[in-house]
Design an enzyme around this catalytic site. Structure first.
Site: not given
Length: 327
Positions: A64, A88, A153, A209, A217
Site C-alpha cells: 500500500i 505493520q 503502533y 506468562i 484481555r
C-alpha cells in the site's frame, strides 16, 4: 460488488475476503507478504480464497506504500468497497522500529484514502485497534475514553482514524473505523498468546506468562470480526465514526493459560517472565455504540472460542504449528 481487501493474505483480511467471496462478491487482495511471520500461512490463506472464488478472486503482491499501484488497482478494477486490513502489526515491534509502522500504517493509508476519494469508492472500512486507548481510566472502554496510545503502533492507528474522519468530512469519502480488541481464531498469527500457549502445551511445555498474569484481555473471535465488517455492506450508518468491536467479556492471561492447559490435556504448570514493554495492563470493550449503529452482537465467548481454536489447531497442526517454540 468489487471489493479490495488490503492485507488480505493475513489472518483477519483473509477471513474477510472469504466472507465476501461466499456472498458472491468479486475480491481483489493486495498484500506485500511481509515475513513478519511465516509466509507459508499467508500463502495458504490466498489459496483458500482462490479455491473459493475462482475467477472472482485476484491476488496482487504489492504494498500500500506504492501509490501508483494502489491507484491502478482501484481504478482498473472499478473498486466499490475497500476493507483496509493491511498494517505493520505489533505493539512491541513498533517500539523497536517506529519508522516502519509509520510508513505503512500512516503513509500507506493516505495513499488508499486519496485514491479511494478520487475514484468514487462507496465506502472505506478501516481496521483500527484497542491500542488507541492506551492508559486506562476506566473499564470497559467506550469511545469517549481518552486516547493516549502507549506505543508507536497505537499512535499510527489513532492517526489513521482521524485521517479517515477527515476524508469523510472534507472529501466526502464514507469511512468507518472498527477498533478491534485482540482478535483470535483459525489461522491467527502464530506469535500471539493463544497460539503460543497452545503450541507449548501440545509439545509438553508450560505456557510462559509475561508479568504476573493478572493483566486482562478482551479476546474477540474472528467470526464476530467478519460479521461486523460484512454488515457494513448493508448499511450506510456510522459514516465518519470509530467504534469498538470486542467480545462478550474479558479474561486474565493466567486464566487463559489455565483454560488452554485444560483444553489440551497437557500435564504442565505455568512459567512467568518479565512483563513486556508497552503492553496494556487491561482491555475490555463497551460495544454498545456498535450495537446501536450496526447491530453488532458478539456471539462467541473466550472459553468457547479457545475450545474451537484448540480443536482446529489439532486438525491443522502439521502445517500451522510454529517452527520455533519459546524456550
Amino acid at each position: 460488488m468489487n471489493v479490495l481487501v488490503t492485507g488480505g493474505a493475513g489472518f483477519i483480511g483473509s477471513h474477510i475476503a472469504e466472507g465476501l467471496l461466499e456472498e458472491g462478491h468479486t475480491v481483489t487482495v493486495l498484500d506485500v507478504m511481509d515475513p513478519y511471520y511465516d509466509t507459508g500461512i499467508k500463502e495458504r490463506n490466498v489459496e483458500l480464497c482462490r479455491e473459493l472464488g475462482d475467477e472472482r478472486f485476484e491476488f496482487v503482491n504489492g504494498s500500500i506504500t506504492d501509490e501508483e499501484l494502489v491507484r491502478d488497482i482501484i481504478a482498473s478494477r472499478d473498486i466499490d468497497y475497500i476493507y483496509h486490513q493491511a498494517a505493520q502489526a505489533g505493539v512491541r515491534t513498533s517500539v523497536e522500529n517506529p519508522k516502519k509502522p509509520h510508513e505503512i500504517n500512516t503513509t500507506g493509508l493516505l495513499n488508499l484514502l486519496q485514491a479511494a476519494a478520487d475514484h468514487g469508492v462507496e465506502r472505506f472500512v478501516n481496521a483500527s485497534s484497542s491500542s488507541v486507548y492506551g492508559e486506562m481510566e476506566y473499564l470497559p472502554y467506550d469511545e469517549d475514553h481518552q486516547n493516549v496510545p502507549q506505543s508507536p503502533y497505537g499512535v499510527t492507528k489513532l492517526a489513521a482514524e482521524h485521517y479517515c474522519r477527515v476524508w469523510t468530512d472534507v472529501y466526502d469519502l464514507p469511512t468507518v473505523s472498527l477498533r478491534y480488541f485482540t482478535v483470535y481464531g483459525p489461522r491467527m498469527r502464530p506469535n500471539m498468546a493463544i497460539t503460543n500457549f497452545t503450541s507449548r502445551c501440545l509439545n509438553g511445555k508450560p505456557p510462559v506468562i509475561y508479568g504476573d498474569g493478572q493483566q486482562t484481555r478482551d479476546f474477540t473471535y474472528i467470526d464476530d470480526i467478519v460479521g461486523a465488517n460484512l454488515t457494513l455492506l448493508e448499511t450506510d450508518a456510522a459514516d465518519g465514526e470509530a467504534m469498538n468491536i470486542g467480545s462478550t467479556g474479558n479474561i486474565t492471561i493466567e486464566e487463559l493459560a489455565e483454560h488452554i492447559i485444560d483444553e489440551t490435556g497437557a500435564d504442565v504448570g505455568l512459567e512467568y517472565n518479565d512483563a513486556k514493554e508497552a503492553d496494556a495492563r487491561h482491555t475490555h470493550a463497551d460495544v454498545s455504540k456498535a450495537n446501536e449503529l450496526i447491530g453488532y452482537e458478539p456471539s462467541t465467548s473466550i472459553r468457547e472460542g479457545v475450545s474451537q481454536f484448540v480443536d482446529w489447531y489439532r486438525d491443522n497442526r502439521e502445517w500451522y504449528e510454529p517452527l520455533v517454540l519459546n524456550s
